[in-house]
Write a protein that holds these residues in place. Sequence first.
Motif, PDB file in Angstrom:
ATOM      1  N   THR A 112       0.506 -71.396 -14.135  1.00  0.00           N
ATOM      2  CA  THR A 112      -0.233 -70.207 -14.569  1.00  0.00           C
ATOM      3  C   THR A 112       0.735 -69.055 -14.824  1.00  0.00           C
ATOM      4  O   THR A 112       0.635 -68.361 -15.847  1.00  0.00           O
ATOM      5  N   VAL A 116       1.478 -67.101 -18.400  1.00  0.00           N
ATOM      6  CA  VAL A 116       1.363 -65.653 -18.567  1.00  0.00           C
ATOM      7  C   VAL A 116       2.663 -65.082 -19.130  1.00  0.00           C
ATOM      8  O   VAL A 116       2.656 -64.313 -20.103  1.00  0.00           O
ATOM      9  N   LEU A 157      -3.400 -57.840 -25.048  1.00  0.00           N
ATOM     10  CA  LEU A 157      -3.286 -58.351 -23.673  1.00  0.00           C
ATOM     11  C   LEU A 157      -4.586 -59.012 -23.226  1.00  0.00           C
ATOM     12  O   LEU A 157      -4.565 -60.040 -22.530  1.00  0.00           O
ATOM     13  N   ALA A 158      -5.718 -58.445 -23.629  1.00  0.00           N
ATOM     14  CA  ALA A 158      -7.007 -59.070 -23.302  1.00  0.00           C
ATOM     15  C   ALA A 158      -7.123 -60.426 -23.994  1.00  0.00           C
ATOM     16  O   ALA A 158      -7.576 -61.407 -23.379  1.00  0.00           O
ATOM     17  N   ALA A 161      -5.047 -62.877 -22.100  1.00  0.00           N
ATOM     18  CA  ALA A 161      -5.675 -63.297 -20.838  1.00  0.00           C
ATOM     19  C   ALA A 161      -6.672 -64.419 -21.105  1.00  0.00           C
ATOM     20  O   ALA A 161      -6.699 -65.432 -20.388  1.00  0.00           O
ATOM     21  N   VAL A 164      -4.702 -67.608 -21.946  1.00  0.00           N
ATOM     22  CA  VAL A 164      -4.143 -68.290 -20.768  1.00  0.00           C
ATOM     23  C   VAL A 164      -5.244 -69.082 -20.060  1.00  0.00           C
ATOM     24  O   VAL A 164      -5.022 -70.223 -19.641  1.00  0.00           O
TER      25      VAL A 164
END
Length: 181
Positions: A112, A116, A157-158, A161, A164
């Motif tokens: 994870t 990221v 960035l959202a 997220a 990921v």
Amino acid sequence: MVDLAYIAVFAALIIVLAFVSIPVGAAGVPIVMQNAAIILAGLILGGRRGFLAAALFLLLGLAGLPVLAGGKSALAAISGPTVGYLVGYLISPLVAGSIAYAAPKNNKTAFTGFLVVGAVVALAVQYICGAIGLVYRVGMEWGPAFAAQLPFIPLDLAKLAVGVIIALGVHAAFPDLRRKA
């Protein structure tokens, strides 16, 4: 043969997401979903296959197909302000996938973290290439060219997220993806 299918599917996904585009600002750089899909290709497929998916997408655009935001072809975009982003699109899945696939096997927490980091570094590559394109195509100074990226950061960035989370789910469902990269 399976790699070719993965590459083609991700190239198609990247193209489909061209139709999710919101024009923003004077520089003519829209908010798009393609940048996240390109990074997702690297996170899921690994560096080599992610790069090949982005290369296929860009080759189709250079052939004149409308694969970019606003129905543009890559051929039309290389003379405009977004040319740097196209270069970033080619490099970023290689970066994202190389970092993600460097994670230790059988350690979900580490994986994870690598996903990221891979996603964020790949996004930085897109921004840097995009800023370079703005400097050389639009004639912006370096400071404003990098500042032009700032409004995109929160939404990108959202998107990362979510990417990921998707990558984690795909890798959980298809653990052989990392073994065959």
